[in-house]
Design a protein around this motif. Structure first.
Motif, short mmCIF file in Angstrom:
data_model
loop_
_atom_site.label_atom_id
_atom_site.label_comp_id
_atom_site.label_asym_id
_atom_site.label_seq_id
_atom_site.Cartn_x
_atom_site.Cartn_y
_atom_site.Cartn_z
N LEU A 101 0.84 -1.21 0.00
CA LEU A 101 0.00 0.00 0.00
C LEU A 101 0.87 1.25 0.00
O LEU A 101 0.62 2.20 -0.77
CB LEU A 101 -0.93 -0.01 1.22
CG LEU A 101 -2.03 1.05 1.19
CD1 LEU A 101 -3.06 0.74 0.11
CD2 LEU A 101 -2.73 1.15 2.54
N ARG B 47 2.74 1.74 -3.30
CA ARG B 47 1.88 2.19 -4.40
C ARG B 47 1.35 3.61 -4.16
O ARG B 47 1.44 4.47 -5.04
CB ARG B 47 0.73 1.20 -4.55
CG ARG B 47 -0.25 1.55 -5.65
CD ARG B 47 0.38 1.51 -7.02
NE ARG B 47 -0.19 2.54 -7.86
CZ ARG B 47 0.16 2.76 -9.12
NH1 ARG B 47 1.11 2.04 -9.68
NH2 ARG B 47 -0.40 3.70 -9.81
N GLU B 48 0.77 3.84 -2.97
CA GLU B 48 0.06 5.11 -2.76
C GLU B 48 1.00 6.28 -2.51
O GLU B 48 0.69 7.40 -2.84
CB GLU B 48 -0.92 4.98 -1.57
CG GLU B 48 -1.85 3.79 -1.63
CD GLU B 48 -2.77 3.74 -2.84
OE1 GLU B 48 -2.35 4.13 -3.94
OE2 GLU B 48 -3.91 3.27 -2.69
N VAL B 49 2.15 6.01 -1.90
CA VAL B 49 3.08 7.11 -1.62
C VAL B 49 4.05 7.31 -2.78
O VAL B 49 4.30 8.42 -3.20
CB VAL B 49 3.86 6.85 -0.31
CG1 VAL B 49 4.85 7.99 -0.06
CG2 VAL B 49 2.89 6.73 0.86
N LEU C 19 4.77 3.15 -7.23
CA LEU C 19 5.51 2.10 -7.93
C LEU C 19 4.56 1.24 -8.76
O LEU C 19 3.41 1.02 -8.38
CB LEU C 19 6.24 1.20 -6.93
CG LEU C 19 7.73 1.51 -6.74
CD1 LEU C 19 7.91 2.88 -6.11
CD2 LEU C 19 8.39 0.46 -5.89
N SER C 20 5.05 0.76 -9.88
CA SER C 20 4.24 -0.12 -10.73
C SER C 20 4.15 -1.50 -10.08
O SER C 20 4.93 -1.83 -9.18
CB SER C 20 4.88 -0.24 -12.11
OG SER C 20 6.06 -0.99 -12.02
N TYR C 21 3.22 -2.31 -10.58
CA TYR C 21 3.10 -3.67 -10.04
C TYR C 21 4.42 -4.42 -10.22
O TYR C 21 4.85 -5.17 -9.35
CB TYR C 21 1.98 -4.43 -10.77
CG TYR C 21 0.58 -3.91 -10.51
CD1 TYR C 21 0.31 -2.96 -9.54
CD2 TYR C 21 -0.50 -4.40 -11.25
CE1 TYR C 21 -0.98 -2.50 -9.31
CE2 TYR C 21 -1.79 -3.95 -11.02
CZ TYR C 21 -2.03 -3.00 -10.06
OH TYR C 21 -3.30 -2.55 -9.83
N GLN C 22 5.05 -4.23 -11.38
CA GLN C 22 6.29 -4.95 -11.65
C GLN C 22 7.40 -4.51 -10.69
O GLN C 22 8.15 -5.35 -10.17
CB GLN C 22 6.74 -4.70 -13.10
CG GLN C 22 7.96 -5.52 -13.51
CD GLN C 22 7.69 -7.02 -13.48
OE1 GLN C 22 6.80 -7.51 -14.17
NE2 GLN C 22 8.42 -7.75 -12.65
N MET D 290 -1.01 -7.65 -6.61
CA MET D 290 -2.37 -7.16 -6.84
C MET D 290 -3.31 -7.61 -5.73
O MET D 290 -4.16 -6.86 -5.27
CB MET D 290 -2.87 -7.67 -8.20
CG MET D 290 -2.20 -6.99 -9.37
SD MET D 290 -2.69 -7.71 -10.94
CE MET D 290 -4.43 -7.35 -10.95
N SER D 291 -3.14 -8.85 -5.31
CA SER D 291 -3.99 -9.38 -4.24
C SER D 291 -3.74 -8.62 -2.93
O SER D 291 -4.68 -8.22 -2.24
CB SER D 291 -3.68 -10.87 -4.07
OG SER D 291 -4.38 -11.38 -2.97
N ARG D 292 -2.47 -8.43 -2.61
CA ARG D 292 -2.15 -7.71 -1.37
C ARG D 292 -2.69 -6.28 -1.41
O ARG D 292 -3.22 -5.77 -0.43
CB ARG D 292 -0.63 -7.67 -1.18
CG ARG D 292 -0.03 -9.00 -0.79
CD ARG D 292 1.48 -8.93 -0.73
NE ARG D 292 2.05 -10.21 -0.30
CZ ARG D 292 3.36 -10.49 -0.30
NH1 ARG D 292 4.22 -9.57 -0.71
NH2 ARG D 292 3.80 -11.66 0.10
N LEU D 293 -2.54 -5.65 -2.55
CA LEU D 293 -3.00 -4.27 -2.70
C LEU D 293 -4.51 -4.19 -2.55
O LEU D 293 -5.05 -3.30 -1.87
CB LEU D 293 -2.55 -3.76 -4.07
CG LEU D 293 -2.57 -2.26 -4.34
CD1 LEU D 293 -1.86 -1.47 -3.26
CD2 LEU D 293 -1.94 -1.98 -5.70
N PHE D 294 -5.18 -5.14 -3.17
CA PHE D 294 -6.64 -5.18 -3.11
C PHE D 294 -7.13 -5.28 -1.66
O PHE D 294 -7.97 -4.50 -1.19
CB PHE D 294 -7.14 -6.38 -3.93
CG PHE D 294 -8.61 -6.64 -3.84
CD1 PHE D 294 -9.51 -5.90 -4.62
CD2 PHE D 294 -9.12 -7.61 -2.99
CE1 PHE D 294 -10.88 -6.14 -4.53
CE2 PHE D 294 -10.48 -7.84 -2.91
CZ PHE D 294 -11.36 -7.11 -3.69
#
Lengths: 159, 196
Positions: B146, B149-151, B154-157, B171-175
């Motif tokens: 989180l 990504r949010e701060v 960063l891309s998924y890769q 993706m699962s963790r982010l979700f």
């Protein structure tokens, strides 16, 4: 652990900019009102997390402590060299250490030179090697290293 | 015009302390924000950032000129924070996704807002504390993605590379992290203002 529905995954990838332009266009063409609300909710969570952490970091100044550590690192290394009688040339240090270890082993197997029991927890208290006296110190590492103990042979050289 | 990071790195490599100081000044806030988001404790976050900058200083000679300085620093910060979390929790299982979610997978992000204005988080210390407390309730794996990504965006890769896992896992963790954050913030909002 899996994500929710495939729509959730697609919406998240859309929100994160992880879709191709074609996929983006498809998602945008099919967005429901609930999807728009979910996207707004995702944006809100992002804004709250990012703003909170950014604000908390606003006044941080790491440099004064870093500067000391960077300066201290060099000084500590030099001090350690002096304390342990190390010279710039590692070979001379290694040779001294080997001599000290050999002398210690010899003394251990032959006979301690005093009749009393050493006070330092080792079999010998000090030794002389290459004309220099070395102290032998027992260090109890048990709190950090299980039952391990360390014996340090400490030589001092005049500068 | 301010020198870019690459120039500062080159100067710092040659022993220019002012250049290294400028790199620290330039990137310390972002690094601290990431570390704080991951470990929650400001003192720990500060220690992690200092250690990261010391590692950077020590390894300036190995920095590849075509890489982004912050990406390099950022990975060091994230890895130190992950190590710190593992030591603090005394177990690695916290990063196991089988243990990471204690809720059913049904249902995604709810289609309504928490009611907090994100701009308020910049000035409202109490709200920030609640957000940090909510972050702390996530598992380290969820919190890490989180924050990445949010701060930092960063891309998924990039996140998968940093955490050494698959994009699907990211993706699962982010979700689940987002879903949990939303639930926690809605609960806080209701507790703070039952009439809302």
């Amino acid at each position: 652990m899996k994500m929710g529905k495939p729509e959730d995954e697609r919406l998240q990838r859309y929100f994160d900019g992880e879709l191709t332009p074609e996929e983006r266009a498809q998602v945008e063409a099919g967005l429901s009102e609930d999807d728009r609300l979910r996207l707004a909710a995702l944006g809100e969570v992002r804004g709250l997390v990012a703003n909170a952490l950014t604000a908390e970091a606003a006044d941080i100044d790491l440099w004064p402590a870093l500067e000391k550590k960077l300066a201290g690192g060099g000084k500590a290394e030099a001090k350690a060299r002096r304390r342990w009688g190390l010279r710039a040339h590692p070979a001379s240090w290694s040779a001294g250490l080997v001599s000290a270890a050999a002398a210690a082993a010899l003394l251990f197997f032959v006979q301690p030179w005093h009749s009393g029991h050493p006070q330092n927890g080792c079999d010998i208290e000090s030794l002389e090697t290459v004309g220099a006296v070395a102290s032998v110190i027992h260090m109890d590492d048990a709190p950090h290293n299980g039952d391990e103990a360390t014996t340090v042979i400490w030589t001092t050289e005049d500068d | 015009m301010e020198p870019d990071d690459r120039k500062l790195v080159e100067d710092a490599r040659r022993g220019d302390a002012t250049a290294f100081r400028e790199l620290v000044t330039r990137h310390q806030r972002r690094a601290f924000a990431v570390a704080l988001g991951m470990v929650h404790d400001p003192d720990d976050a500060r220690d992690i950032c200092q250690e990261a900058f010391l590692k950077v200083h020590k390894n300036l000679a190995t920095f590849e000129g075509d890489a982004q300085f912050f990406t390099w620093l950022y990975r060091i910060v994230v890895n130190l924070a992950i190590d710190h979390l593992r030591k603090r929790r005394g177990q690695q299982v916290e990063f196991d996704d089988a243990q990471a979610n204690d809720e059913p997978d049904e249902g995604g992000i709810a289609p309504h807002r928490t009611g907090f204005d994100p701009a308020r988080a910049l000035a409202d210390k109490e709200l920030r504390n609640q957000i940090l407390a909510a972050l702390d309730k996530l598992t380290p794996a969820h919190r890490t993605v989180l924050v990445m990504r949010e701060v930092e965006g960063l891309s998924y890769q990039e996140m998968a590379d940093t955490m050494k896992c698959s994009i699907g896992t990211i993706m699962s963790r982010l979700f689940h992290a987002r879903k949990k954050m939303q639930q926690l913030l809605i609960a806080y909002r209701k507790a703070a203002n039952p009439a809302a």
